[in-house]
Design an enzyme around this catalytic site. Sequence first.
Site, PDB file in Angstrom:
ATOM      1  CE  LYS A 238     -23.343  74.438 -36.340  1.00  0.00           C
ATOM      2  NZ  LYS A 238     -22.122  74.340 -37.141  1.00  0.00           N
ATOM      3  NE  ARG A 312     -20.857  66.513 -44.731  1.00  0.00           N
ATOM      4  CZ  ARG A 312     -19.582  66.887 -44.587  1.00  0.00           C
ATOM      5  NH1 ARG A 312     -18.606  66.029 -44.815  1.00  0.00           N
ATOM      6  NH2 ARG A 312     -19.281  68.114 -44.226  1.00  0.00           N
TER       7      ARG A 312
END
Length: 459
Positions: A238, A312
């Site tokens: 990120k 997820r």
Amino acid sequence: MSFRFAEPDADTLPLHVVESDGVEGFLDAHPEARAWVEAAGFTGAIGDALLIPGTAGTPVAAIAGYGTAATRRRTRFALAAAVARLGRHSYRIASGLPESAAEEEALGWLLSGYAFTRYAGTTPVVAGLVAPEGIDAARIEVLAVSEALTRDLINTPASDMGPADLEAAARELAQTYSASIEVTTGETLEAEFPMIHAVGRASPRAPRLIDLRWGEAGPTLTLVGKGVCFDTGGLNLKPGSSMGLMKKDMGGAANVLGLARSIMALGLPLRLRVLIPAVENSVSGNAFRPQDILTSRKGLTVEINNTDAEGRLVLADALALADEETPDLIISMATLTGAARVAVGPDLAPFYCDDDGMAAALQAAGSAQADPLWRLPFWDPYEAKIEPGIADLDNAPAGGMAGSITAALFLRRFVTDTPNYVHFDIYGWNPSPAPARTKGGAAQGPRAILAALPGALGL
């Protein structure tokens, strides 16, 4: 922070809740206060508050502004906006608060006493409130303490809230309410929960699956919370601007622990299971890579097209375990996608549910509990977006559209036998302070879920 209602005594002051268009009526009923109130410029706006002195100069009553119906629609916990201006006295509601709003405003009052003071600052001393007549005071106190737990967990920086620290918080909760707890780590985790292990293996702080159980009889409820204690994005690193709030990426775990605390403290007649995959998504030589293909606990293969779509993956293994017992209801909560924030902003908690009745009950409970939710669709035509061809599933479909929906569809693939599954894609953070809601970690969804459970599970 006690989050308890005050006991009435001789020093308890009457508090009159006054709407903007009710100031003149209040003054007609209390002419002795007219000169003081008019001189102070009290308007009845939300956040307006004024102590009223007696002939000796000491306070004998107080008034708090309640705005208008229009301004209250824009402000949760409207009465809490006045608490900071009421000093350290204790109050009983003497007039003006609608019975239908008493529980919300009482909870807001208690939550006004929250502050995160682990590293600096002092606990605020706020005005006390005698529980308004007709409310379930004990239940509201439970809700306040549970929400404070959730906020504290999220607000704690990753340096002090890694996987082991999250486990410790779950163990403390289990001990308090005589729940059992098991934690899977090491080689067993790698063999039985390969995607949880893959996401967390690059960190020196070992990944784990936390499994808490409580209750001996009744319908079965399993809560699954994303416990990514910090998310660098992995090898798809990120940028700094996106990494700044990643201590909150375990917000799903914090929310399910707060919800579990409420369920246990209130003694709901059900069998509860809480599953938390706790990991840190870090960068090292053994980090999982883009284009890797992982085999999940359920046997489905997953192509990794972005290591920053890790939530997820860990949820999928935990959901597969939850589904093996076919509980009556599985609920997952996760700070999962930026797409959800783009869709509904930080104030609403979007959720996915295939059962229209359950969805309607949740939405209604959210409105009633000042815990707003918004239903988004498990949109079947988008299933093809998560099927890359080279593996069963794609963890990060190309194109950038419908990111929250495709993430929810991905998770649903791991719940195939349980009759009812609900997924929450929450933000878990208040970006700016509001009445009863400090800037920082936030509970989103637990009060609504708690209110909807009796109908959903037949309690």
